[in-house]
Design a protein around this motif. Sequence first.
Motif, PDB file in Angstrom:
ATOM      1  N   SER A 200       0.833  -1.207   0.000  1.00 29.32           N
ATOM      2  CA  SER A 200       0.000   0.000   0.000  1.00 29.32           C
ATOM      3  C   SER A 200       0.871   1.262   0.000  1.00 29.32           C
ATOM      4  O   SER A 200       0.373   2.365   0.197  1.00 29.32           O
ATOM      5  CB  SER A 200      -0.967  -0.011   1.187  1.00 29.32           C
ATOM      6  OG  SER A 200      -0.261  -0.220   2.399  1.00 29.32           O
ATOM      7  N   HIS A 201       2.179   1.087  -0.211  1.00 29.78           N
ATOM      8  CA  HIS A 201       3.161   2.158  -0.408  1.00 29.78           C
ATOM      9  C   HIS A 201       3.514   2.945   0.857  1.00 29.78           C
ATOM     10  O   HIS A 201       3.806   4.131   0.792  1.00 29.78           O
ATOM     11  CB  HIS A 201       2.737   3.091  -1.546  1.00 29.78           C
ATOM     12  CG  HIS A 201       2.589   2.372  -2.846  1.00 29.78           C
ATOM     13  ND1 HIS A 201       3.662   1.910  -3.563  1.00 29.78           N
ATOM     14  CD2 HIS A 201       1.471   1.986  -3.523  1.00 29.78           C
ATOM     15  CE1 HIS A 201       3.223   1.292  -4.644  1.00 29.78           C
ATOM     16  NE2 HIS A 201       1.897   1.314  -4.636  1.00 29.78           N
ATOM     17  N   GLU A 202       3.532   2.255   1.991  1.00 30.57           N
ATOM     18  CA  GLU A 202       4.095   2.822   3.206  1.00 30.57           C
ATOM     19  C   GLU A 202       5.442   2.151   3.461  1.00 30.57           C
ATOM     20  O   GLU A 202       5.666   1.022   3.038  1.00 30.57           O
ATOM     21  CB  GLU A 202       3.183   2.603   4.425  1.00 30.57           C
ATOM     22  CG  GLU A 202       1.888   3.397   4.397  1.00 30.57           C
ATOM     23  CD  GLU A 202       0.789   2.695   3.609  1.00 30.57           C
ATOM     24  OE1 GLU A 202      -0.177   3.363   3.227  1.00 30.57           O
ATOM     25  OE2 GLU A 202       0.903   1.477   3.362  1.00 30.57           O
ATOM     26  N   TRP A 203       6.322   2.852   4.156  1.00 29.69           N
ATOM     27  CA  TRP A 203       7.625   2.297   4.528  1.00 29.69           C
ATOM     28  C   TRP A 203       7.727   2.215   6.044  1.00 29.69           C
ATOM     29  O   TRP A 203       7.015   2.924   6.762  1.00 29.69           O
ATOM     30  CB  TRP A 203       8.778   3.131   3.962  1.00 29.69           C
ATOM     31  CG  TRP A 203       8.787   4.585   4.385  1.00 29.69           C
ATOM     32  CD1 TRP A 203       8.246   5.635   3.716  1.00 29.69           C
ATOM     33  CD2 TRP A 203       9.359   5.132   5.581  1.00 29.69           C
ATOM     34  NE1 TRP A 203       8.436   6.805   4.401  1.00 29.69           N
ATOM     35  CE2 TRP A 203       9.124   6.530   5.550  1.00 29.69           C
ATOM     36  CE3 TRP A 203      10.040   4.600   6.668  1.00 29.69           C
ATOM     37  CZ2 TRP A 203       9.543   7.388   6.573  1.00 29.69           C
ATOM     38  CZ3 TRP A 203      10.463   5.447   7.681  1.00 29.69           C
ATOM     39  CH2 TRP A 203      10.220   6.819   7.633  1.00 29.69           C
ATOM     40  N   VAL A 204       8.610   1.328   6.517  1.00 25.99           N
ATOM     41  CA  VAL A 204       8.858   1.151   7.947  1.00 25.99           C
ATOM     42  C   VAL A 204      10.360   1.095   8.172  1.00 25.99           C
ATOM     43  O   VAL A 204      11.068   0.367   7.479  1.00 25.99           O
ATOM     44  CB  VAL A 204       8.243  -0.168   8.483  1.00 25.99           C
ATOM     45  CG1 VAL A 204       8.529  -0.330   9.965  1.00 25.99           C
ATOM     46  CG2 VAL A 204       6.765  -0.238   8.213  1.00 25.99           C
ATOM     47  N   LYS A 205      10.822   1.866   9.145  1.00 28.36           N
ATOM     48  CA  LYS A 205      12.217   1.792   9.585  1.00 28.36           C
ATOM     49  C   LYS A 205      12.189   1.357  11.036  1.00 28.36           C
ATOM     50  O   LYS A 205      11.721   2.089  11.910  1.00 28.36           O
ATOM     51  CB  LYS A 205      12.904   3.149   9.441  1.00 28.36           C
ATOM     52  CG  LYS A 205      14.370   3.112   9.823  1.00 28.36           C
ATOM     53  CD  LYS A 205      15.018   4.462   9.588  1.00 28.36           C
ATOM     54  CE  LYS A 205      16.514   4.387   9.839  1.00 28.36           C
ATOM     55  NZ  LYS A 205      17.152   5.699   9.580  1.00 28.36           N
ATOM     56  N   HIS A 206      12.666   0.134  11.302  1.00 23.70           N
ATOM     57  CA  HIS A 206      12.629  -0.438  12.649  1.00 23.70           C
ATOM     58  C   HIS A 206      13.985  -0.238  13.317  1.00 23.70           C
ATOM     59  O   HIS A 206      14.993  -0.729  12.830  1.00 23.70           O
ATOM     60  CB  HIS A 206      12.269  -1.921  12.578  1.00 23.70           C
ATOM     61  CG  HIS A 206      11.985  -2.534  13.902  1.00 23.70           C
ATOM     62  ND1 HIS A 206      12.466  -3.757  14.256  1.00 23.70           N
ATOM     63  CD2 HIS A 206      11.264  -2.092  14.968  1.00 23.70           C
ATOM     64  CE1 HIS A 206      12.052  -4.049  15.485  1.00 23.70           C
ATOM     65  NE2 HIS A 206      11.322  -3.042  15.925  1.00 23.70           N
ATOM     66  N   GLU A 207      13.983   0.530  14.391  1.00 23.67           N
ATOM     67  CA  GLU A 207      15.209   0.792  15.154  1.00 23.67           C
ATOM     68  C   GLU A 207      14.929   0.542  16.631  1.00 23.67           C
ATOM     69  O   GLU A 207      14.122   1.267  17.227  1.00 23.67           O
ATOM     70  CB  GLU A 207      15.673   2.237  14.962  1.00 23.67           C
ATOM     71  CG  GLU A 207      16.049   2.575  13.538  1.00 23.67           C
ATOM     72  CD  GLU A 207      16.420   4.042  13.379  1.00 23.67           C
ATOM     73  OE1 GLU A 207      17.579   4.293  13.003  1.00 23.67           O
ATOM     74  OE2 GLU A 207      15.558   4.903  13.638  1.00 23.67           O
ATOM     75  N   GLY A 208      15.587  -0.476  17.186  1.00 28.62           N
ATOM     76  CA  GLY A 208      15.367  -0.800  18.598  1.00 28.62           C
ATOM     77  C   GLY A 208      13.935  -1.209  18.840  1.00 28.62           C
ATOM     78  O   GLY A 208      13.403  -2.107  18.195  1.00 28.62           O
ATOM     79  N   SER A 209      13.268  -0.508  19.766  1.00 31.42           N
ATOM     80  CA  SER A 209      11.887  -0.868  20.111  1.00 31.42           C
ATOM     81  C   SER A 209      10.854  -0.009  19.381  1.00 31.42           C
ATOM     82  O   SER A 209       9.664  -0.114  19.654  1.00 31.42           O
ATOM     83  CB  SER A 209      11.687  -0.727  21.626  1.00 31.42           C
ATOM     84  OG  SER A 209      11.860   0.631  22.008  1.00 31.42           O
ATOM     85  N   VAL A 210      11.310   0.830  18.441  1.00 37.08           N
ATOM     86  CA  VAL A 210      10.401   1.747  17.753  1.00 37.08           C
ATOM     87  C   VAL A 210      10.507   1.578  16.238  1.00 37.08           C
ATOM     88  O   VAL A 210      11.590   1.380  15.699  1.00 37.08           O
ATOM     89  CB  VAL A 210      10.711   3.214  18.148  1.00 37.08           C
ATOM     90  CG1 VAL A 210       9.854   4.186  17.356  1.00 37.08           C
ATOM     91  CG2 VAL A 210      10.501   3.430  19.634  1.00 37.08           C
TER      92      VAL A 210
END
Length: 165
Positions: free
Chosen positions: A46-56
């Motif tokens: 659906s054209h969203e991005w996610v950057k996972h760093e630590g617990s967030v």
Amino acid sequence: MALRMWASSTANALKLSSASRPHLFPSFSFSRCLSTVLDGLKYADSHEWVKHEGSVATIGITDHAQDHLGEVVYVELPEPGGAVSKKSGFGAVESVKATSDINSPISGEIVEVNKKLTETPGLVNSSPYEDGWMIKVKPSDPSELHSLMGPKEYTKFCEEEDASH
């Protein structure tokens, strides 16, 4: 859009690549999807991005999405403390062309909202992966990240989607 199609067809016609004439061209390659796709991020269909760093996990819309929307004039976001569910809407982006829902690629608790977007919604266009981020979430099920696409898969997905339109 016409410029993107011209650049793509010109590159294909000329067969430009760093391998074909290494002494004439710097190291680069052309993609039919001329939008920026970054390494280190995960992408939803659906054209969203996610950057996972630590617990967030930070969430925003992709360069491809903002390019198709056009100039963003308003962003509606939830309040911190609320919850988001995978593939469910959490806000909306209004552009000069259309209004689109923003879906969460993962489930979790909203821990921060980008308040800059209230005053400067155009950050979604000018800096979709940095200043134009939308929400930060504490994931409730980090394994959901595994179902998202990597940069190569997302680039291919965009190319196929654009070709079908």
